[in-house]
Design a protein around this motif. Sequence first.
Motif, mmCIF file in Angstrom:
data_model
loop_
_atom_site.group_PDB
_atom_site.id
_atom_site.type_symbol
_atom_site.label_atom_id
_atom_site.label_comp_id
_atom_site.label_asym_id
_atom_site.label_seq_id
_atom_site.Cartn_x
_atom_site.Cartn_y
_atom_site.Cartn_z
ATOM 1 N N GLU A 64 13.248 39.882 22.193
ATOM 2 C CA GLU A 64 14.442 39.033 22.257
ATOM 3 C C GLU A 64 15.651 39.824 21.777
ATOM 4 O OE1 GLU A 64 13.829 35.355 20.196
ATOM 5 O OE2 GLU A 64 12.134 34.761 21.469
ATOM 6 N N VAL A 65 16.794 39.349 22.147
ATOM 7 C CA VAL A 65 18.025 40.046 21.779
ATOM 8 C C VAL A 65 18.189 40.127 20.259
ATOM 9 C CG1 VAL A 65 19.507 37.997 21.840
ATOM 10 C CG2 VAL A 65 20.476 40.266 22.337
ATOM 11 N N TRP A 66 17.622 39.166 19.544
ATOM 12 C CA TRP A 66 17.757 39.181 18.076
ATOM 13 C C TRP A 66 17.075 40.411 17.486
ATOM 14 C CZ3 TRP A 66 21.258 35.869 18.622
ATOM 15 C CH2 TRP A 66 21.097 34.725 19.409
ATOM 16 N N GLY A 67 15.962 40.780 18.062
ATOM 17 C CA GLY A 67 15.306 42.008 17.628
ATOM 18 C C GLY A 67 16.144 43.235 17.965
ATOM 19 N N ALA A 68 16.747 43.207 19.153
ATOM 20 C CA ALA A 68 17.586 44.345 19.552
ATOM 21 C C ALA A 68 18.753 44.516 18.576
ATOM 22 C CB ALA A 68 18.093 44.136 20.971
ATOM 23 N N LEU A 69 19.320 43.396 18.113
ATOM 24 C CA LEU A 69 20.415 43.491 17.130
ATOM 25 C C LEU A 69 19.935 44.169 15.853
ATOM 26 C CD1 LEU A 69 22.085 39.965 17.457
ATOM 27 C CD2 LEU A 69 23.078 42.168 18.127
ATOM 28 N N ARG A 70 18.769 43.790 15.396
ATOM 29 C CA ARG A 70 18.236 44.423 14.177
ATOM 30 C C ARG A 70 17.985 45.913 14.425
ATOM 31 N NH1 ARG A 70 20.300 40.355 12.875
ATOM 32 N NH2 ARG A 70 19.194 38.381 12.693
ATOM 33 N N GLY A 71 17.503 46.226 15.611
ATOM 34 C CA GLY A 71 17.264 47.632 15.932
ATOM 35 C C GLY A 71 18.546 48.434 15.980
#
Lengths: 513, 513
Positions: free
Chosen positions: A56-63
């Motif tokens: 999900e995009v939320w994981g991409a933000l953390r990455g």
Amino acid sequence: MFPDGVTSSGAQGTLTNLSVQVGTSCPLGVPQMEMNETYQLIVSPDNSQAVITAQEVWGALRGLETFSHLVFNSAPNTYQVRSANVVDHPRFPHRGILLDTARHFLPVGMILRNLDLMAQNKFNVFHWHIVDTEAFPYESVAFPDLSKKGAYTPNHVYHQADIKRVIAYARLRGIRVIVEFDTPGHMGSWGLGQPGLLSDCFYDNKTVNPLKNIVDPTKNETWSFLTTLFNEILSVFPDNYIHMGGDEVLENVKTCWLNNPQVQNYMNQKGYGTDYTQLENEYFNKLLNMVQGARNNTKVVVWQEVLDNNVNAPGAIAHVWKGNTSTEMMEEMANVTKAGHYAILSSCWYLNYIKYGNDWGYINNSWVRERGMYYQCDPTGFDGTDQQKSLVLGGEAVMWAEFVDATNLIPRLWPRASAAGERLWSDPAQTTSADLAWPRLHEFRCRMLRRGYPVEPPNLPSYCPQPWDPDYDFDDVSNTMSTTTPSGAAALVASSLLSISNAVILFLAVRLC
Amino acid sequence: MFPDGVTSSGAQGTLTNLSVQVGTSCPLGVPQMEMNETYQLIVSPDNSQAVITAQEVWGALRGLETFSHLVFNSAPNTYQVRSANVVDHPRFPHRGILLDTARHFLPVGMILRNLDLMAQNKFNVFHWHIVDTEAFPYESVAFPDLSKKGAYTPNHVYHQADIKRVIAYARLRGIRVIVEFDTPGHMGSWGLGQPGLLSDCFYDNKTVNPLKNIVDPTKNETWSFLTTLFNEILSVFPDNYIHMGGDEVLENVKTCWLNNPQVQNYMNQKGYGTDYTQLENEYFNKLLNMVQGARNNTKVVVWQEVLDNNVNAPGAIAHVWKGNTSTEMMEEMANVTKAGHYAILSSCWYLNYIKYGNDWGYINNSWVRERGMYYQCDPTGFDGTDQQKSLVLGGEAVMWAEFVDATNLIPRLWPRASAAGERLWSDPAQTTSADLAWPRLHEFRCRMLRRGYPVEPPNLPSYCPQPWDPDYDFDDVSNTMSTTTPSGAAALVASSLLSISNAVILFLAVRLC
């Protein structure tokens, strides 16, 4: 200074592209409790590639945030990135910061800056304690008098557009906004704009106590007001959860409920006698039913007393704030989860209590509420079953605002809150030592400072070097703050560095959705 | 809200001119201890005139500051001034703030902003604790290696031009700059750029303690170095006083003097045996003689231990910092003055010790160093003769910088230091009650905030209204901070208000000299 065989100019290639691969399309709505923040980040020296993969995009933000922590300004106008292979996900789904905008007002711009810092520290919940006894800055569409009469001045109001802006800004950083409208106590300011809402209070049967602070739950008008107001609130704040308060009711029970003839009369009719908990439970049962029925999927967080008093609220999260010593705090967590409730912990993270020294991880061997040691707190550090511990959803660092406003919020909150942030995100086995965290915290504080946020020095005498200063210690920062992983799969290949092109640096400022 | 018979638009005239009459021409040099800060300020409703009269420009500056406190923004773009007849002078001639630029570096711009706030609070001494164990940011012309090797980095250095700028900026605000070069202890950073200056240290006769922190006073090279350096310092810092440090020598005596064979040999030759105070006194007698002889009228301030140990230093000021309780602090003041020394007090104003709450005037009934109550401290509040009390020259609020840098200096120091400022300026009979000071402090904090300085909220929940907000209470501010007078001659004719023209407002930004 540098890892073996590497110099600041010893990059093994040039990174020109950071690829972000997300498994699902961008959500239209806000992040929710169930959001998936898992990501994989590979910065490879072999083919000079960097890839973030997330469901999900939320994981991409953390990455992306983690990627930014790997970037170093190794000489003036020269950036390098550490190579890495990180598989990362948060330990807890609920990692919050509470801001209190009632004791002192915070301008919207300050809330937004704090959201920036929250994202940098991988917090994902802004708990907005928006109103309290002292002020009612929330502008209600249905009841405009609440802020007209209950806010400090017309300048100290959050208009509907302000709130939309905060929620949108938070969403782009993967941060939920959980609003709290604390009831039935802490309501003094509500009464200014809604006469008759609060119970009249009496020192004895005759002498009036003018300081009304608790709702009168016995009137029909109270319920029509609350129903309309909370329907509005649930339409304004899209998070599935709403925080319904419920703390410190006892402070006003004697003078405002038990000494109030009308309330007492109601309690007698119901057969409650002088047992105020029965009245409180009736109030919360009605309130929570109303709120949960007003919008699909609505769930509640309440301060722990509500559930301690056995209100019937399946699925509610107990927000634990009691306990002065670590032993007491852990007993509270054990008790709440033993009763089958979900729990989040704040008792050990009362960051409004300040003291001299590096309180984020030290101060005193006896860990008590007023003495810091935020890094030592583990929300699951109680005696209990695996089942109990699975009910622990995380925690929140709280910044009650009796002595805090826009002048001192950021230096007072950060980087002290970073200590809580790392404990809430990272593998507990990798985050038990403040001594080991210190260099990370120092490096990360300097990073936040270079980004333009006035976060205070957490250490004894120190300074933030330019990264290219000869005494800048790359070894100390090989584990950046909040990127150690529960699975232990993080591998920062510290001996490899890649140059990094401006295109990649600029990318970090671009929206994903 | 308003005094009887007055409304916010009820001005009794328009003030178009503020006349400043100074008895002597502007001094070419900097202000000194003997400066005359007396002034008279008349804002008259009868003829719409405002006049400041002062013997010296320093008094006129204080009068301008007071005038500015009488100005209110009574409606948007409308200014009014309260009428007044104030005869004012400071209670103490030495009213200081200590900043420590060694534990954390402060950029020059931050020092200048702090000088602004000092002037607004009628402080007149910037005590610049410029170097210490941790860093040597002073750029010496004679010994450039001191900062090259002793500063944190080349970015963390005060160049000669920086120092000139600070002194000039302070002068225009009537503020003296007293520099401190702390010796013989606290000198760790000096040794980096001046090898051989510090004593070698030994845990026992053989094991070296690498942490050198105290001068080796037995070498001729030490004295040629110190003579050259202090001659330079005295040419750079024009204040007649220099602070020579002298605190906490004992911490290093055992390992670095008594365990050092060469130093011990010297002490034996002199017949001192193991009595380190004799060596320390010899050091200070030589040092103070050298410094006082290097420039006409040079006088010294020293931390109290130097005089407690009976160094011969006629005219020196004892800087009292010891005592954990109010009783102990006052005993220190009694002892120092009984021995015939001038004294300034800091023990009760350690503002680096922070704690939760409104510590400027409250916290705890037992007044101890770590618990605030800055407003309760009176430097003459000890048992002693009038002669002893006449030796008390004032005090300094200190902000040791172990946990302070440019990110948090201003909100942490102000307005807490304002409490000390009022006690140092004003009539003790008029400044005994924190309860009475609270509204003044709140008003003045909001005034500093409107001027653009992020000074933190000193109170419980509160807010700064726009002055024209309907709940702005003119009565509460009829005595502005730091303008009560020793002679009791202040008369703020609170029932009279004058409109004020922009010409007068602009005047306040104009230099007098």
